[in-house]
Design a protein around this motif. Structure first.
Motif, PDB file in Angstrom:
ATOM      1  N   ASN A   1       0.852  -1.198   0.000  1.00  0.00           N
ATOM      2  CA  ASN A   1       0.000   0.000   0.000  1.00  0.00           C
ATOM      3  C   ASN A   1       0.884   1.243   0.000  1.00  0.00           C
ATOM      4  N   PRO A   2       1.545   1.527  -1.121  1.00  0.00           N
ATOM      5  CA  PRO A   2       2.513   2.618  -1.147  1.00  0.00           C
ATOM      6  C   PRO A   2       1.868   3.993  -0.973  1.00  0.00           C
ATOM      7  N   VAL A   3       2.625   4.886  -0.371  1.00  0.00           N
ATOM      8  CA  VAL A   3       2.205   6.272  -0.175  1.00  0.00           C
ATOM      9  C   VAL A   3       2.610   7.083  -1.403  1.00  0.00           C
ATOM     10  N   THR A   4       1.842   8.092  -1.738  1.00  0.00           N
ATOM     11  CA  THR A   4       2.174   9.002  -2.828  1.00  0.00           C
ATOM     12  C   THR A   4       2.731  10.300  -2.252  1.00  0.00           C
ATOM     13  N   ILE A   5       3.873  10.749  -2.743  1.00  0.00           N
ATOM     14  CA  ILE A   5       4.408  12.059  -2.376  1.00  0.00           C
ATOM     15  C   ILE A   5       4.195  12.973  -3.574  1.00  0.00           C
ATOM     16  N   ALA A   6       3.401  14.016  -3.395  1.00  0.00           N
ATOM     17  CA  ALA A   6       3.076  14.937  -4.479  1.00  0.00           C
ATOM     18  C   ALA A   6       3.640  16.322  -4.174  1.00  0.00           C
ATOM     19  N   ASN A   7       3.663  17.177  -5.198  1.00  0.00           N
ATOM     20  CA  ASN A   7       4.146  18.551  -5.056  1.00  0.00           C
ATOM     21  C   ASN A   7       3.137  19.467  -5.740  1.00  0.00           C
ATOM     22  N   ASN A   8       2.586  20.434  -4.978  1.00  0.00           N
ATOM     23  CA  ASN A   8       1.539  21.268  -5.572  1.00  0.00           C
ATOM     24  C   ASN A   8       2.068  22.245  -6.630  1.00  0.00           C
ATOM     25  N   LEU A   9       3.388  22.311  -6.787  1.00  0.00           N
ATOM     26  CA  LEU A   9       3.933  23.116  -7.873  1.00  0.00           C
ATOM     27  C   LEU A   9       3.562  22.517  -9.225  1.00  0.00           C
ATOM     28  N   ASP A  10       3.324  21.205  -9.256  1.00  0.00           N
ATOM     29  CA  ASP A  10       3.008  20.525 -10.509  1.00  0.00           C
ATOM     30  C   ASP A  10       1.738  21.067 -11.160  1.00  0.00           C
ATOM     31  N   TRP A  11       0.761  21.478 -10.376  1.00  0.00           N
ATOM     32  CA  TRP A  11      -0.486  21.969 -10.971  1.00  0.00           C
ATOM     33  C   TRP A  11      -0.677  23.485 -10.832  1.00  0.00           C
ATOM     34  N   THR A  12       0.369  24.172 -10.363  1.00  0.00           N
ATOM     35  CA  THR A  12       0.261  25.636 -10.282  1.00  0.00           C
ATOM     36  C   THR A  12       1.290  26.360 -11.149  1.00  0.00           C
ATOM     37  N   LYS A  13       2.381  25.690 -11.512  1.00  0.00           N
ATOM     38  CA  LYS A  13       3.472  26.386 -12.202  1.00  0.00           C
ATOM     39  C   LYS A  13       3.064  26.962 -13.555  1.00  0.00           C
ATOM     40  N   ASP A  14       2.098  26.328 -14.240  1.00  0.00           N
ATOM     41  CA  ASP A  14       1.670  26.823 -15.555  1.00  0.00           C
ATOM     42  C   ASP A  14       0.339  27.567 -15.491  1.00  0.00           C
ATOM     43  N   LEU A  15      -0.152  27.788 -14.273  1.00  0.00           N
ATOM     44  CA  LEU A  15      -1.436  28.458 -14.094  1.00  0.00           C
ATOM     45  C   LEU A  15      -1.240  29.974 -14.110  1.00  0.00           C
ATOM     46  N   THR A  16      -1.995  30.694 -14.954  1.00  0.00           N
ATOM     47  CA  THR A  16      -1.874  32.152 -14.991  1.00  0.00           C
ATOM     48  C   THR A  16      -2.715  32.776 -13.881  1.00  0.00           C
ATOM     49  N   ILE A  17      -2.346  33.981 -13.474  1.00  0.00           N
ATOM     50  CA  ILE A  17      -3.093  34.666 -12.431  1.00  0.00           C
ATOM     51  C   ILE A  17      -4.524  34.942 -12.874  1.00  0.00           C
ATOM     52  N   ILE A  18      -4.727  35.218 -14.171  1.00  0.00           N
ATOM     53  CA  ILE A  18      -6.076  35.475 -14.672  1.00  0.00           C
ATOM     54  C   ILE A  18      -6.940  34.219 -14.555  1.00  0.00           C
TER      55      ILE A  18
ATOM     56  N   PHE B   1      -6.483  31.692 -12.554  1.00  0.00           N
ATOM     57  CA  PHE B   1      -6.680  31.359 -11.144  1.00  0.00           C
ATOM     58  C   PHE B   1      -7.784  32.222 -10.534  1.00  0.00           C
ATOM     59  N   LEU B   2      -7.741  33.533 -10.773  1.00  0.00           N
ATOM     60  CA  LEU B   2      -8.749  34.422 -10.205  1.00  0.00           C
ATOM     61  C   LEU B   2     -10.136  34.141 -10.793  1.00  0.00           C
ATOM     62  N   ARG B   3     -10.171  33.851 -12.091  1.00  0.00           N
ATOM     63  CA  ARG B   3     -11.455  33.597 -12.743  1.00  0.00           C
ATOM     64  C   ARG B   3     -12.075  32.270 -12.311  1.00  0.00           C
ATOM     65  N   ASP B   4     -11.245  31.213 -12.257  1.00  0.00           N
ATOM     66  CA  ASP B   4     -11.778  29.872 -12.012  1.00  0.00           C
ATOM     67  C   ASP B   4     -11.853  29.505 -10.531  1.00  0.00           C
ATOM     68  N   ILE B   5     -10.967  30.059  -9.715  1.00  0.00           N
ATOM     69  CA  ILE B   5     -10.931  29.712  -8.294  1.00  0.00           C
ATOM     70  C   ILE B   5     -11.382  30.882  -7.424  1.00  0.00           C
ATOM     71  N   GLY B   6     -10.822  32.055  -7.654  1.00  0.00           N
ATOM     72  CA  GLY B   6     -11.123  33.195  -6.805  1.00  0.00           C
ATOM     73  C   GLY B   6     -12.597  33.565  -6.777  1.00  0.00           C
ATOM     74  N   LYS B   7     -13.319  33.318  -7.877  1.00  0.00           N
ATOM     75  CA  LYS B   7     -14.735  33.693  -7.939  1.00  0.00           C
ATOM     76  C   LYS B   7     -15.589  32.922  -6.934  1.00  0.00           C
ATOM     77  N   HIS B   8     -15.070  31.792  -6.413  1.00  0.00           N
ATOM     78  CA  HIS B   8     -15.826  30.977  -5.465  1.00  0.00           C
ATOM     79  C   HIS B   8     -15.624  31.409  -4.015  1.00  0.00           C
ATOM     80  N   PHE B   9     -14.833  32.458  -3.781  1.00  0.00           N
ATOM     81  CA  PHE B   9     -14.506  32.859  -2.414  1.00  0.00           C
ATOM     82  C   PHE B   9     -14.995  34.282  -2.121  1.00  0.00           C
ATOM     83  N   PRO B  10     -16.155  34.429  -1.481  1.00  0.00           N
ATOM     84  CA  PRO B  10     -16.587  35.755  -1.047  1.00  0.00           C
ATOM     85  C   PRO B  10     -15.593  36.332  -0.039  1.00  0.00           C
TER      86      PRO B  10
END
Length: 415
Positions: A114-131, A133-142
């Motif tokens: 039952n191996p453990v997975t070691i992940a790095n959140n840079l993998d899914w943020t390094k190519d994400l633009t600020i626009i 991120f704000l449009r797709d994620i930020g809009k859900h946070f009042p």
């Protein structure tokens, strides 16, 4: 006994978002994660609690993800802090992240049934633009929702930058990505992470996913006197043997207060309930024997540094307690007397002169009295000859150990 029942016995559950739902979720193998930001080149013993909770889940058959914050480590988590973090460069964060990934893999096996997975959140943020991120994620946070979180509210009076204010969005995004990519439905973290965890659950809900996500926190470890756990006079107790030697590590646990030792045995060891209850009786009936502390120190040193390191720590402890310094090896000396006052010797040096020059004794007159009165020991042997010359022949490796009185040790280093 179920996993949750064991965690409750050990006092390892601080909060759960939905106890009934989590019990149902854990009835079958599920995927969960905990994040670790690379803010230093090593984890310290404060990180051990969530790591070992993950290990308990893994041993119970659940799929565990240890998430290294290569992205969030660039930002800084405001949780539990009254001031802004210093930001490291991307190169330093990457170096820290790689070291922490290696440390996590020591406790959370990456291979086997039952191996453990070691992940790095840079993998899914390094190519994400600020626009994006704000449009797709930020809009859900009042803003009102974010301001109500303790990690933000507690910082408003003294000030919080937009950088740290946005940390909650990044950690929530991690939970969403692991939910979508790995089927991860449970996040576990320290109790100071409650706001970030629940924000991630809310993001998963607002995005429109069908299956509910859950959160659980473990307590922040404190000592019975209210002092912060994991700190010594020399600073943090690190998991890296180069930063905190196995002997120092062993001594930290061995010197735990009677009021804390059973709690720490429950928190940090994998001893059975019966073993812990028996050790609790030892504390109550014969606290002076420190049986529980010795067992805690043994378990933790083996867990973090291995059997050979435990043997070395016990060898050093026994030698210092008995005064038999000559029983130590040169590498033992380097560990045992790390941080002790040091003085570099020449080829031949008179003992009285050394005592004064190394500031072991305050004056020549006092140095002579210390020698003649039997207060000076060289490598554990009392020395009362005023004409004694300290040479390389006295050394253990490159070191000669001087003791003045019962407990004051000094390291003489031969050039």
């Amino acid at each position: 006994m179920t996993l949750l029942e064991d965690l409750e016995f050990r006092g390892l559950i601080s909060q759960m978002t939905d106890e009934t739902g989590i019990k149902e979720l854990l009835a079958n193998p599920t995927t969960l994660y905990t994040g670790f930001d690379p803010t230093a080149d090593s984890l310290h013993i404060g990180h051990l609690l969530p790591i070992l909770v993950l290990k308990r889940f893994q041993e119970a058959g659940h799929h565990v993800i240890g998430l290294v914050g290569g992205a969030t480590g660039m930002i800084g988590d405001p949780s539990g802090r009254s001031t802004e973090r210093s930001l490291n460069t991307s190169d330093i964060v990457e170096e820290f992240a790689n070291r922490i990934k290696g440390q996590l893999s020591r406790f959370l096996p990456l291979a086997g049934e039952n191996p453990v997975t070691i992940a790095n959140n840079l993998d899914w943020t390094k190519d994400l633009t600020i626009i994006d991120f704000l449009r797709d994620i930020g809009k859900h946070f009042p803003i009102s929702y974010m301001l109500a979180k303790d990690s933000v509210d507690s910082r408003l009076q003294n000030g919080i930058s937009f950088t740290e204010f946005s940390y909650m969005l990044l950690q929530s995004f991690d939970f969403l990505k692991l939910y979508e990519n790995e089927g991860c439905r449970l996040q576990v973290g320290g109790s100071d992470q409650w706001g970030n965890i629940t924000a991630g659950m809310e993001l998963i809900r607002r995005v429109g996913h069908d299956h509910k996500a859950f959160g659980m926190t473990v307590p922040l470890v404190t000592k019975s006197d209210g002092q912060k756990f994991g700190k010594t006079a020399g600073g943090a107790v690190w998991l890296d043997a180069e930063k905190t030697t196995p002997y120092e590590f062993y001594q930290f646990w061995f010197n735990v207060d009677d009021l804390d030792v059973i709690k720490f045995l429950k928190y940090f060891t994998f001893l059975t309930h019966e073993e812990i209850i028996a050790l609790q009786q030892e504390v109550e009936t014969a606290p002076e024997k420190r049986v529980a502390q010795r067992r805690l120190a043994e378990e933790m040193t083996v867990l973090v540094h291995g059997t050979e390191a435990l043997e070395q720590a016990e060898r050093i402890t026994k030698a210092l307690f008995s005064g038999e310094i000559k029983a130590l090896k040169a590498e033992d000396i380097a560990d045992a007397f790390k941080g002790m006052p040091r003085f570099t010797l020449g080829e031949h040096t008179n003992l009285v002169d050394v005592l004064v020059e190394a500031k072991i004794s305050p004056s020549k007159r006092q140095a002579r009295e210390d020698v003649t009165n039997g207060a000076i020991y060289i490598n554990g042997d009392r020395e009362q000859e005023l004409t004694k010359e300290i040479t390389k022949q006295d050394a253990i490796g490159d070191f000669t150990i001087i003791r003045r009185g019962k407990k004051k040790y000094f390291v003489l280093e031969h050039a």
